[in-house]
Design an enzyme around this catalytic site. Structure first.
Site, PDB file in Angstrom:
ATOM      1  N   HIS A   1      55.838  31.604  40.595  1.00 17.37           N
ATOM      2  CA  HIS A   1      56.341  30.692  39.560  1.00 17.37           C
ATOM      3  C   HIS A   1      57.869  30.806  39.443  1.00 17.37           C
ATOM      4  O   HIS A   1      58.581  29.795  39.448  1.00 17.37           O
ATOM      5  CB  HIS A   1      55.668  31.029  38.222  1.00 17.37           C
ATOM      6  CG  HIS A   1      56.131  30.198  37.076  1.00 17.37           C
ATOM      7  ND1 HIS A   1      55.405  29.138  36.603  1.00 17.37           N
ATOM      8  CD2 HIS A   1      57.250  30.264  36.311  1.00 17.37           C
ATOM      9  CE1 HIS A   1      56.057  28.590  35.588  1.00 17.37           C
ATOM     10  NE2 HIS A   1      57.182  29.253  35.399  1.00 17.37           N
ATOM     11  N   GLU A   2      58.367  32.034  39.353  1.00 21.02           N
ATOM     12  CA  GLU A   2      59.806  32.242  39.211  1.00 21.02           C
ATOM     13  C   GLU A   2      60.556  31.839  40.481  1.00 21.02           C
ATOM     14  O   GLU A   2      61.674  31.331  40.406  1.00 21.02           O
ATOM     15  CB  GLU A   2      60.110  33.695  38.828  1.00 21.02           C
ATOM     16  CG  GLU A   2      59.501  34.145  37.509  1.00 21.02           C
ATOM     17  CD  GLU A   2      59.765  33.213  36.335  1.00 21.02           C
ATOM     18  OE1 GLU A   2      60.867  32.630  36.249  1.00 21.02           O
ATOM     19  OE2 GLU A   2      58.860  33.061  35.496  1.00 21.02           O
TER      20      GLU A   2
ATOM     21  N   HIS B   1      61.330  28.157  40.377  1.00 18.05           N
ATOM     22  CA  HIS B   1      62.577  27.901  39.636  1.00 18.05           C
ATOM     23  C   HIS B   1      63.779  28.211  40.526  1.00 18.05           C
ATOM     24  O   HIS B   1      64.729  27.421  40.612  1.00 18.05           O
ATOM     25  CB  HIS B   1      62.661  28.795  38.389  1.00 18.05           C
ATOM     26  CG  HIS B   1      61.730  28.450  37.287  1.00 18.05           C
ATOM     27  ND1 HIS B   1      61.765  27.260  36.613  1.00 18.05           N
ATOM     28  CD2 HIS B   1      60.734  29.171  36.705  1.00 18.05           C
ATOM     29  CE1 HIS B   1      60.840  27.251  35.671  1.00 18.05           C
ATOM     30  NE2 HIS B   1      60.181  28.401  35.710  1.00 18.05           N
TER      31      HIS B   1
END
Length: 157
Positions: A67-68, A71
């Site tokens: 998920h990170e 980003h």
């Protein structure tokens, strides 16, 4: 798991799922409370909440890292890296990353015990229930402009 192993894991996941290197730092941040991880726009580092690894294991940790990294890679490419962006949602699906992490067990306890503050107007007796405190020296009754008085504080849950 220590920060060195976390860094190696993040670099490995970045190459495997994104076919791009991770060239910044990944580390555990013990101050994170309500989130599994955080991508820092200012220095491109990734912070991870170690409690998620301790409570839910490596599978949850890998999901948070993916998920990170979504980003991270989208931000560096100049694409939409925020949760609401189509690019971000598409890349999450592409790599099998979760949109949200599993809630921590104690976060449910905090949400369950809600406090409610009750204020009453001294002139017209209008009752106001609020979650946050009101500055009674600054705010007045919306109905008659009378003075507000804090009556009681309730806790639910």
């Amino acid at each position: 798991m220590d920060n060195k192993k976390l860094q190696e894991l993040v670099e490995e996941i970045s190459i495997t799922f994104f076919q791009r290197p991770f060239r910044h730092q990944a580390y555990f941040n013990p101050r994170l409370r309500s989130t599994g991880g955080r991508y820092l726009l200012s220095n491109h580092n990734i912070e991870i909440n170690k409690r998620y690894f301790e409570l839910f294991g490596e599978k949850e940790l890998i999901g948070i890292i993916k998920h990170e990294l979504c980003h991270y890679h989208l931000h560096l490419e100049g694409k939409g890296y925020q949760h609401r962006d189509a690019d971000f949602k598409y890349l999450l699906k592409e790599v099998g990353a979760p949109r949200f992490c599993t809630p921590l067990p104690d976060s449910k306890k905090r949400k369950a015990s809600k406090r409610i503050l009750v204020y009453i107007c001294g002139d017209c007796s209008q009752v106001y229930k609020r979650k946050r405190a009101i500055n009674t020296a600054k705010y007045v009754c919306g109905k008659c402009r009378g003075k507000l008085i804090k009556v009681k504080e309730l806790t639910e849950g």
